[in-house]
Design an enzyme around this catalytic site. Sequence first.
Site, mmCIF file in Angstrom:
data_model
loop_
_atom_site.group_PDB
_atom_site.id
_atom_site.type_symbol
_atom_site.label_atom_id
_atom_site.label_comp_id
_atom_site.label_asym_id
_atom_site.label_seq_id
_atom_site.Cartn_x
_atom_site.Cartn_y
_atom_site.Cartn_z
ATOM 1 N N ASP A 17 -51.419 16.920 -37.340
ATOM 2 C CA ASP A 17 -51.457 17.047 -38.802
ATOM 3 C C ASP A 17 -51.147 15.696 -39.448
ATOM 4 O O ASP A 17 -51.078 14.665 -38.766
ATOM 5 C CB ASP A 17 -50.502 18.144 -39.282
ATOM 6 C CG ASP A 17 -49.051 17.862 -38.940
ATOM 7 O OD1 ASP A 17 -48.692 16.696 -38.623
ATOM 8 O OD2 ASP A 17 -48.244 18.798 -39.010
ATOM 9 N N ALA A 18 -50.957 15.698 -40.741
ATOM 10 C CA ALA A 18 -50.720 14.459 -41.495
ATOM 11 C C ALA A 18 -49.433 13.744 -41.079
ATOM 12 O O ALA A 18 -49.265 12.557 -41.358
ATOM 13 C CB ALA A 18 -50.678 14.761 -42.988
#
Length: 133
Positions: A17-18
């Site tokens: 994810d980010a």
Amino acid sequence: MTEPSVVEVEARSYELDAYDHLNNAVYVNWLEHGRLNYLRDRGHTYTTIPEHFGVHVVVVRSDLSYRRQVRLGDRLRIVTRLARLGRTSFAFRQEITFPDGTVAADGEVTMVCVGPDERARPVPAGLREVLES
């Protein structure tokens, strides 16, 4: 109850994810992979169950706890055990662990047998034998 099934996985770049750790949704996919591996170890898949036993097995509950971050390249093991076997349902206890045994995530997934009408059916005797083997 039964011997666990173990399958190894590695965190891949497109699963992050980010924040550069494994996206929470990927754990759910990995647990599914572990359950399929459990069935394969016993000579079945989700497609052979209806063919042999006349029921489908579907997830009705998933309880997952995230314990440690997983990062790119981390290698882990998905350990799947049969936790419960009831009249119409059964549950798997699953852990995703690092090689040193540290738990990254763990949980329990409950599945129910359903017929063509999508109503709960008793776990067939033959499927019970498969799950308990």
